[in-house]
Design a protein around this motif. Sequence first.
Motif, PDB file in Angstrom:
ATOM      1  N   LYS A  93     -34.264  11.352  29.391  1.00  0.00           N
ATOM      2  CA  LYS A  93     -34.239  12.368  30.437  1.00  0.00           C
ATOM      3  C   LYS A  93     -34.381  13.767  29.842  1.00  0.00           C
ATOM      4  O   LYS A  93     -35.150  14.564  30.338  1.00  0.00           O
ATOM      5  N   ASP A  94     -33.619  14.068  28.805  1.00  0.00           N
ATOM      6  CA  ASP A  94     -33.681  15.388  28.186  1.00  0.00           C
ATOM      7  C   ASP A  94     -34.485  15.399  26.898  1.00  0.00           C
ATOM      8  O   ASP A  94     -34.413  16.343  26.128  1.00  0.00           O
ATOM      9  N   THR A  95     -35.232  14.343  26.645  1.00  0.00           N
ATOM     10  CA  THR A  95     -36.075  14.277  25.457  1.00  0.00           C
ATOM     11  C   THR A  95     -37.480  14.725  25.835  1.00  0.00           C
ATOM     12  O   THR A  95     -38.015  14.304  26.845  1.00  0.00           O
ATOM     13  N   SER A  96     -38.076  15.566  24.992  1.00  0.00           N
ATOM     14  CA  SER A  96     -39.447  16.011  25.258  1.00  0.00           C
ATOM     15  C   SER A  96     -40.420  15.149  24.463  1.00  0.00           C
ATOM     16  O   SER A  96     -40.023  14.393  23.588  1.00  0.00           O
ATOM     17  N   GLY A  97     -41.701  15.281  24.785  1.00  0.00           N
ATOM     18  CA  GLY A  97     -42.719  14.627  23.974  1.00  0.00           C
ATOM     19  C   GLY A  97     -43.498  13.549  24.680  1.00  0.00           C
ATOM     20  O   GLY A  97     -43.617  13.523  25.900  1.00  0.00           O
ATOM     21  N   ILE A  98     -44.012  12.642  23.878  1.00  0.00           N
ATOM     22  CA  ILE A  98     -44.945  11.608  24.330  1.00  0.00           C
ATOM     23  C   ILE A  98     -44.213  10.471  25.028  1.00  0.00           C
ATOM     24  O   ILE A  98     -43.157  10.036  24.595  1.00  0.00           O
ATOM     25  N   LEU A  99     -44.842   9.996  26.096  1.00  0.00           N
ATOM     26  CA  LEU A  99     -44.318   8.884  26.875  1.00  0.00           C
ATOM     27  C   LEU A  99     -45.492   7.970  27.216  1.00  0.00           C
ATOM     28  O   LEU A  99     -46.565   8.454  27.563  1.00  0.00           O
ATOM     29  N   VAL A 100     -45.311   6.668  27.100  1.00  0.00           N
ATOM     30  CA  VAL A 100     -46.375   5.739  27.466  1.00  0.00           C
ATOM     31  C   VAL A 100     -45.956   5.010  28.742  1.00  0.00           C
ATOM     32  O   VAL A 100     -44.805   4.621  28.900  1.00  0.00           O
ATOM     33  N   ILE A 101     -46.930   4.882  29.670  1.00  0.00           N
ATOM     34  CA  ILE A 101     -46.682   4.222  30.948  1.00  0.00           C
ATOM     35  C   ILE A 101     -47.819   3.240  31.207  1.00  0.00           C
ATOM     36  O   ILE A 101     -48.992   3.583  31.055  1.00  0.00           O
ATOM     37  N   ALA A 102     -47.469   2.029  31.594  1.00  0.00           N
ATOM     38  CA  ALA A 102     -48.474   1.020  31.943  1.00  0.00           C
ATOM     39  C   ALA A 102     -48.882   1.209  33.398  1.00  0.00           C
ATOM     40  O   ALA A 102     -48.036   1.370  34.277  1.00  0.00           O
ATOM     41  N   LYS A 103     -50.195   1.174  33.645  1.00  0.00           N
ATOM     42  CA  LYS A 103     -50.697   1.372  35.001  1.00  0.00           C
ATOM     43  C   LYS A 103     -50.878   0.066  35.776  1.00  0.00           C
ATOM     44  O   LYS A 103     -51.119   0.090  36.974  1.00  0.00           O
ATOM     45  N   ASN A 104     -50.773  -1.059  35.080  1.00  0.00           N
ATOM     46  CA  ASN A 104     -50.914  -2.344  35.769  1.00  0.00           C
ATOM     47  C   ASN A 104     -50.144  -3.413  34.989  1.00  0.00           C
ATOM     48  O   ASN A 104     -49.656  -3.169  33.886  1.00  0.00           O
ATOM     49  N   ASP A 105     -50.031  -4.611  35.574  1.00  0.00           N
ATOM     50  CA  ASP A 105     -49.259  -5.694  34.956  1.00  0.00           C
ATOM     51  C   ASP A 105     -49.835  -6.128  33.616  1.00  0.00           C
ATOM     52  O   ASP A 105     -49.097  -6.396  32.668  1.00  0.00           O
ATOM     53  N   TYR A 106     -51.152  -6.221  33.528  1.00  0.00           N
ATOM     54  CA  TYR A 106     -51.799  -6.623  32.273  1.00  0.00           C
ATOM     55  C   TYR A 106     -51.416  -5.666  31.143  1.00  0.00           C
ATOM     56  O   TYR A 106     -51.012  -6.090  30.059  1.00  0.00           O
ATOM     57  N   SER A 107     -51.534  -4.378  31.405  1.00  0.00           N
ATOM     58  CA  SER A 107     -51.190  -3.364  30.402  1.00  0.00           C
ATOM     59  C   SER A 107     -49.707  -3.409  30.063  1.00  0.00           C
ATOM     60  O   SER A 107     -49.314  -3.265  28.907  1.00  0.00           O
ATOM     61  N   HIS A 108     -48.880  -3.615  31.069  1.00  0.00           N
ATOM     62  CA  HIS A 108     -47.435  -3.692  30.851  1.00  0.00           C
ATOM     63  C   HIS A 108     -47.084  -4.840  29.916  1.00  0.00           C
ATOM     64  O   HIS A 108     -46.287  -4.672  28.977  1.00  0.00           O
TER      65      HIS A 108
END
Length: 182
Positions: free
Chosen positions: A1-16
């Motif tokens: 929550k209070d950490t800055s920087g890079i975040l990765v998010i999957a856009k679909n089930d395959y990627s997840h």
Amino acid sequence: KDTSGILVIAKNDYSHIHLSNQFKEHSITRTYIAVVWGVIKNNTGTIENKISRHPYNRKKMRVSSNGKVAITHWETQKTYFNLASLIKCKLETGRTHQIRVHFSNLGNHLVGDKVYSNPKTKKRFLLKTNQEMYNLLKLFPRQALHANHLSLDHPKTKKRLSFDVQIPDDIKNLICKLSKNY
């Protein structure tokens, strides 16, 4: 929550699923920059222990013999008198609050970390000669933790991707002010 920087998010089930497998296999590279209270005895090291949820405060994690293995490799980049250290961390595992729990357990909690801070910080670090720097650290409004590097394999192309992001202004200003005085 209070950490800055890079975040990765999957856009679909395959990627997840693909990203989850990379995390499980520890093939994703993650590097963080942190400012911690005090100076750690060695310049480099590895923290390896088990982390589990705190039994009374469900929002916190803790070092525990019945938790999951957590491994953090770290290197001191710079120290500021006896007050603080700039640390580079490379995660081998990715447990919730891993860096925060590991350094708090060492007695060097992150600057600005309200959850894992030590109430004895003032007694340990405050001297008549460092009041200004102590106040600067104590008043930092969030945890001084920044995810500055991420490498992973793209879910579809399998190509290795690397991302780097600069330290944000608030942490950069903190480091600059500390460097000017020490």
